[in-house]
Design a protein around this motif. Sequence first.
Motif, PDB file in Angstrom:
ATOM      1  N   PHE A   1       0.842  -1.201   0.000  1.00  0.00           N
ATOM      2  CA  PHE A   1       0.000   0.000   0.000  1.00  0.00           C
ATOM      3  C   PHE A   1       0.880   1.256   0.000  1.00  0.00           C
ATOM      4  N   ILE A   2       1.886   1.271   0.878  1.00  0.00           N
ATOM      5  CA  ILE A   2       2.804   2.416   0.958  1.00  0.00           C
ATOM      6  C   ILE A   2       3.608   2.538  -0.331  1.00  0.00           C
ATOM      7  N   ALA A   3       4.121   1.413  -0.844  1.00  0.00           N
ATOM      8  CA  ALA A   3       4.897   1.439  -2.081  1.00  0.00           C
ATOM      9  C   ALA A   3       4.064   1.991  -3.235  1.00  0.00           C
ATOM     10  N   ALA A   4       2.794   1.587  -3.300  1.00  0.00           N
ATOM     11  CA  ALA A   4       1.913   2.075  -4.364  1.00  0.00           C
ATOM     12  C   ALA A   4       1.705   3.580  -4.250  1.00  0.00           C
ATOM     13  N   SER A   5       1.554   4.075  -3.027  1.00  0.00           N
ATOM     14  CA  SER A   5       1.350   5.520  -2.850  1.00  0.00           C
ATOM     15  C   SER A   5       2.605   6.301  -3.230  1.00  0.00           C
ATOM     16  N   ILE A   6       3.781   5.758  -2.922  1.00  0.00           N
ATOM     17  CA  ILE A   6       5.038   6.425  -3.290  1.00  0.00           C
ATOM     18  C   ILE A   6       5.209   6.431  -4.805  1.00  0.00           C
ATOM     19  N   ILE A   7       4.991   5.267  -5.425  1.00  0.00           N
ATOM     20  CA  ILE A   7       5.125   5.168  -6.889  1.00  0.00           C
ATOM     21  C   ILE A   7       4.105   6.067  -7.582  1.00  0.00           C
ATOM     22  N   GLY A   8       2.867   6.036  -7.101  1.00  0.00           N
ATOM     23  CA  GLY A   8       1.813   6.846  -7.715  1.00  0.00           C
ATOM     24  C   GLY A   8       2.044   8.334  -7.575  1.00  0.00           C
ATOM     25  N   THR A   9       2.793   8.732  -6.537  1.00  0.00           N
ATOM     26  CA  THR A   9       3.066  10.150  -6.304  1.00  0.00           C
ATOM     27  C   THR A   9       4.258  10.650  -7.098  1.00  0.00           C
ATOM     28  N   PHE A  10       5.319   9.849  -7.168  1.00  0.00           N
ATOM     29  CA  PHE A  10       6.592  10.363  -7.678  1.00  0.00           C
ATOM     30  C   PHE A  10       7.027   9.799  -9.026  1.00  0.00           C
ATOM     31  N   VAL A  11       6.360   8.781  -9.544  1.00  0.00           N
ATOM     32  CA  VAL A  11       6.706   8.261 -10.878  1.00  0.00           C
ATOM     33  C   VAL A  11       5.716   8.843 -11.879  1.00  0.00           C
ATOM     34  N   PRO A  12       6.191   9.729 -12.760  1.00  0.00           N
ATOM     35  CA  PRO A  12       5.276  10.470 -13.651  1.00  0.00           C
ATOM     36  C   PRO A  12       4.327   9.589 -14.447  1.00  0.00           C
ATOM     37  N   PHE A  13       4.850   8.534 -15.075  1.00  0.00           N
ATOM     38  CA  PHE A  13       3.995   7.683 -15.905  1.00  0.00           C
ATOM     39  C   PHE A  13       2.897   7.034 -15.066  1.00  0.00           C
ATOM     40  N   VAL A  14       3.269   6.521 -13.902  1.00  0.00           N
ATOM     41  CA  VAL A  14       2.290   5.837 -13.055  1.00  0.00           C
ATOM     42  C   VAL A  14       1.266   6.823 -12.492  1.00  0.00           C
ATOM     43  N   SER A  15       1.727   8.020 -12.110  1.00  0.00           N
ATOM     44  CA  SER A  15       0.794   9.011 -11.560  1.00  0.00           C
ATOM     45  C   SER A  15      -0.285   9.372 -12.575  1.00  0.00           C
ATOM     46  N   GLY A  16       0.050   9.287 -13.861  1.00  0.00           N
ATOM     47  CA  GLY A  16      -0.931   9.596 -14.900  1.00  0.00           C
ATOM     48  C   GLY A  16      -2.028   8.553 -15.011  1.00  0.00           C
ATOM     49  N   ILE A  17      -1.690   7.295 -14.688  1.00  0.00           N
ATOM     50  CA  ILE A  17      -2.695   6.228 -14.784  1.00  0.00           C
ATOM     51  C   ILE A  17      -3.213   5.815 -13.408  1.00  0.00           C
ATOM     52  N   ALA A  18      -2.796   6.549 -12.360  1.00  0.00           N
ATOM     53  CA  ALA A  18      -3.220   6.208 -10.996  1.00  0.00           C
ATOM     54  C   ALA A  18      -4.738   6.128 -10.842  1.00  0.00           C
ATOM     55  N   PRO A  19      -5.503   7.063 -11.432  1.00  0.00           N
ATOM     56  CA  PRO A  19      -6.966   6.952 -11.296  1.00  0.00           C
ATOM     57  C   PRO A  19      -7.519   5.629 -11.814  1.00  0.00           C
ATOM     58  N   HIS A  20      -6.921   5.118 -12.895  1.00  0.00           N
ATOM     59  CA  HIS A  20      -7.381   3.839 -13.439  1.00  0.00           C
ATOM     60  C   HIS A  20      -7.012   2.681 -12.510  1.00  0.00           C
ATOM     61  N   LEU A  21      -5.857   2.785 -11.873  1.00  0.00           N
ATOM     62  CA  LEU A  21      -5.440   1.758 -10.919  1.00  0.00           C
ATOM     63  C   LEU A  21      -6.343   1.767  -9.688  1.00  0.00           C
ATOM     64  N   VAL A  22      -6.782   2.955  -9.294  1.00  0.00           N
ATOM     65  CA  VAL A  22      -7.715   3.059  -8.165  1.00  0.00           C
ATOM     66  C   VAL A  22      -9.061   2.453  -8.544  1.00  0.00           C
ATOM     67  N   ASP A  23      -9.494   2.705  -9.783  1.00  0.00           N
ATOM     68  CA  ASP A  23     -10.732   2.073 -10.253  1.00  0.00           C
ATOM     69  C   ASP A  23     -10.607   0.549 -10.198  1.00  0.00           C
ATOM     70  N   ALA A  24      -9.446   0.045 -10.604  1.00  0.00           N
ATOM     71  CA  ALA A  24      -9.200  -1.402 -10.545  1.00  0.00           C
ATOM     72  C   ALA A  24      -9.230  -1.902  -9.107  1.00  0.00           C
ATOM     73  N   ALA A  25      -8.703  -1.066  -8.190  1.00  0.00           N
ATOM     74  CA  ALA A  25      -8.715  -1.436  -6.766  1.00  0.00           C
ATOM     75  C   ALA A  25     -10.133  -1.640  -6.275  1.00  0.00           C
ATOM     76  N   TYR A  26     -11.034  -0.754  -6.667  1.00  0.00           N
ATOM     77  CA  TYR A  26     -12.416  -0.864  -6.206  1.00  0.00           C
ATOM     78  C   TYR A  26     -13.134  -2.059  -6.836  1.00  0.00           C
ATOM     79  N   VAL A  27     -12.765  -2.405  -8.072  1.00  0.00           N
ATOM     80  CA  VAL A  27     -13.339  -3.600  -8.694  1.00  0.00           C
ATOM     81  C   VAL A  27     -12.882  -4.847  -7.939  1.00  0.00           C
ATOM     82  N   VAL A  28     -11.579  -4.915  -7.641  1.00  0.00           N
ATOM     83  CA  VAL A  28     -11.013  -6.065  -6.920  1.00  0.00           C
ATOM     84  C   VAL A  28     -11.600  -6.158  -5.516  1.00  0.00           C
TER      85      VAL A  28
END
Length: 354
Positions: free
Chosen positions: A280-307
Amino acid sequence: MRKSRATWLSRISTVEMLFTATVTLVASLIGSWLKQLPVLNLFGALILALILGMLLQFPIRIGYVGRNDARRAGVKDAAGLISNKLLRLGIILLGFKLNLHVLFTQGLKCLPIALVVVTFTIVVCYAIARALHIDPMLAILTAGGTGICGAAAVMGLSGAIKVSDERQNEKDDDITMAVAIVAIMGTVFALLEIALGPLTGMTHNQLGLVAGASLHEIAHAVAAGAAFGAVDIATIMKLSRVLMLVFAAIAIAVWWDRFHAEVEPDGKRSIAFPWFMLGFIAASIIGTFVPFVSGIAPHLVDAAYVVLGMAMAALGINVNFKAIASKGRKAVLASFLASILLTCLTMGIAVLFF
């Protein structure tokens, strides 16, 4: 290792697993769609998926399982595996929702408030629940859901509590009860705050802070914050509480091991540590500071809610309604009383510091 791998393959490569995974996925997607509707948006996708899973229990039992004991056992095992493993994956993916840059800049003032209100609520709600003779597992899950972030917190904290196979059904029922309780309490208090908040004389920002600091689900805080015209402060305050889930899970894992861990036949204790919280912490760090991942973070959160919705629906499929009816009433009272105290505390903090 080979034996363990073969056991896993035998559990996941079954017709019952395919059937249960399909049913829970459909329930999760329907829950995600329903949350967009008026009124239902106060419940959120996870609660709706749980309700759908509970309702689907009956047609599954009548139309698919019937009198086939092997099929009944297969569905039960598949639902248990889905609820257990997918909740961890979902919590990890939910980490992409936390923008640490925002939290540690705009939300810097909210973090100590989150620490205070989460600690206060968990301790007080647990104490009330135990005074009402509620068992420790249901008490701490209800307290965590009330204090942190509703259903996601209940599911996250459940990973810090390890029980024997004999008690797994009891644990699943307690998780379901705690989720249902915080959903009810969160909805009730969200409606009360939206209706009565403007009568208190507090500013919009103060009301937004109270919403984020006191309401249980993220959906509740956002809905109330939007009603007050202070959705930003409500969201930041709420996400500050979500961050506390990591520390609460670790603290509860240590506490449970110290006071409530079961003893194995060989004399060892059943110890659980929520390693997925590091994800969870690693995902928040990556989602905050890795530009490519931060751009798709909303989609990953949507996937989180589906899972997570699949995990919730799976819990609903296995839920024991009699256990909920017999054990849930006192837990509702504990959460209700703790929610009143939490609201009063956050209103005081809002008036004094904002």
